[in-house]
Design an enzyme around this catalytic site. Sequence first.
Site, short mmCIF file in Angstrom:
data_model
loop_
_atom_site.label_atom_id
_atom_site.label_comp_id
_atom_site.label_asym_id
_atom_site.label_seq_id
_atom_site.Cartn_x
_atom_site.Cartn_y
_atom_site.Cartn_z
N ILE A 121 -25.48 -29.43 -54.03
CA ILE A 121 -24.52 -29.74 -55.22
C ILE A 121 -23.21 -28.88 -55.11
O ILE A 121 -22.20 -29.00 -55.84
CB ILE A 121 -25.22 -29.85 -56.79
CG1 ILE A 121 -25.61 -28.28 -56.94
CG2 ILE A 121 -26.30 -30.61 -56.74
CD1 ILE A 121 -25.74 -27.86 -58.35
N ASP A 124 -20.57 -26.50 -50.61
CA ASP A 124 -19.76 -25.13 -49.73
C ASP A 124 -19.96 -25.49 -48.33
O ASP A 124 -20.42 -24.23 -47.72
CB ASP A 124 -20.44 -24.03 -50.26
CG ASP A 124 -22.02 -24.02 -50.40
OD1 ASP A 124 -22.64 -25.00 -50.13
OD2 ASP A 124 -22.62 -23.07 -50.51
N ARG A 166 -23.60 -20.17 -56.96
CA ARG A 166 -23.38 -18.75 -56.52
C ARG A 166 -22.29 -18.06 -56.07
O ARG A 166 -21.78 -16.99 -56.19
CB ARG A 166 -24.97 -18.23 -55.80
CG ARG A 166 -25.82 -17.63 -56.50
CD ARG A 166 -27.02 -17.10 -55.90
NE ARG A 166 -27.21 -18.22 -54.79
CZ ARG A 166 -28.77 -18.63 -54.81
NH1 ARG A 166 -29.53 -18.27 -55.24
NH2 ARG A 166 -29.13 -19.46 -53.70
N GLU A 217 -21.49 -19.70 -61.70
CA GLU A 217 -22.72 -18.65 -61.73
C GLU A 217 -22.04 -17.28 -60.83
O GLU A 217 -22.46 -16.11 -61.52
CB GLU A 217 -23.68 -19.26 -60.76
CG GLU A 217 -24.93 -19.32 -61.50
CD GLU A 217 -25.67 -19.79 -60.29
OE1 GLU A 217 -26.89 -19.46 -60.32
OE2 GLU A 217 -25.49 -20.69 -59.50
N GLN A 250 -28.49 -29.43 -63.90
CA GLN A 250 -27.21 -30.07 -62.93
C GLN A 250 -27.66 -30.53 -61.47
O GLN A 250 -26.89 -31.21 -60.76
CB GLN A 250 -26.44 -28.76 -62.46
CG GLN A 250 -25.44 -28.26 -63.77
CD GLN A 250 -25.07 -26.77 -63.58
OE1 GLN A 250 -23.88 -26.77 -63.19
NE2 GLN A 250 -25.66 -25.92 -63.65
O1 F6P Z 1 -27.47 -24.24 -53.71
C1 F6P Z 1 -27.58 -25.03 -54.79
C2 F6P Z 1 -27.96 -24.31 -55.97
O2 F6P Z 1 -28.21 -24.93 -57.02
C3 F6P Z 1 -26.87 -23.20 -56.25
O3 F6P Z 1 -25.76 -23.70 -56.88
C4 F6P Z 1 -27.74 -22.28 -57.18
O4 F6P Z 1 -27.04 -20.86 -57.11
C5 F6P Z 1 -28.87 -22.10 -56.42
O5 F6P Z 1 -29.04 -23.36 -55.71
C6 F6P Z 1 -30.09 -21.78 -57.48
O6 F6P Z 1 -31.36 -21.68 -56.50
P1 F6P Z 1 -32.82 -21.81 -57.13
O7 F6P Z 1 -33.09 -23.00 -57.87
O8 F6P Z 1 -33.59 -21.58 -55.96
O9 F6P Z 1 -32.88 -20.69 -58.17
#
Ligand code: F6P
Length: 318
Positions: A121, A124, A166, A217, A250
Amino acid sequence: MTSGGDAPGMNAAIRAVVRACSYYKVDCVGIYRGYQGMIEGDFTTLTARNVNNIIDKGGTILKTARSTEFRTAEGRKKAYNHLKKEGVDALVLIGGDGTFTGGMIFQKEFDIPCIGIPGTIDNDISGTNYTIGYDTALNTVVEVIDKIRDTASSHNRLFFVEVMGRDAGFLALNSGVGAGAEEILIPEEDMGLERLLESLKRSKRSGKSSSIVVVAEGDKTGKSVFELADYVEENLPEYEVRVSVLGHMQRGGSPSCFDRVLASRLGVKAVELLLDNKKNVMVGLINNRVQTTDLELAIKGNHTINKELLRVSDIMSI
Ligand code: F6P
């Protein structure tokens, strides 16, 4: 296999790969839980009929994981042994940068051809204008911010809305513009806290009674969204501030038509590339054409945010 954070449209990509294999008479094996399942030999045979009625489903039927064991040479050796035992001689990897990095290392060590399909999502990844799942997540976020605006304006409140990402601000920037946020804070741009305060004061002076600030984030302020809200409340007591962290919702939901079509096109191309003896590339969509990029470039290349959007957002939030 799917790996890393799940994204809406991953199932549509699985379906496309499986059906293309079936069309070209290639056997297809699904690997559960990404690299972790590969290490444990958690495989399943997939035929065209196994992927009925999944094009509209969020998540991934193959499950996903972020495997730490695959980062070790022993883990990768175990994975290789399971692949050999199963007769797997090429991989289609659906995921983001972590997934592709793993694939590159694996390919170098064991010479297994890998094709990447971008599914995240975050959007990047270089070598594609859009990753699978991004469009759906964007629409989810906009829908939610629209709802937050209803309550924000009823109470004359300022809302900080934290959006995923992130390391990348695509989701925050585009949803912010789409939902008419007053300010957007992203990892790629250091707006500075002073400018934020100035902008919020300006909004108040211009007669706005409620405001939305979208915060990625990984924004650059160095403060969490809650600290940011406290900071603004301390410095601008005229504002009543609330925080909403959108979180993992999301990543869920039925994929948009755009993501389904994208996933279908990329999935078919991934199989065709393998049949054409190509390896170590990612399939992506550039200017509405399916194109390939070296996996290394897909990860390390520069998929930059569109700075014009920041300007548009500034003008719109007058
Ligand atoms: O890479 C997708 C993502 O949803 C990022 O936007 C987010 O920072 C991260 O994964 C969260 O990862 P997890 O679900 O492992 O905490």
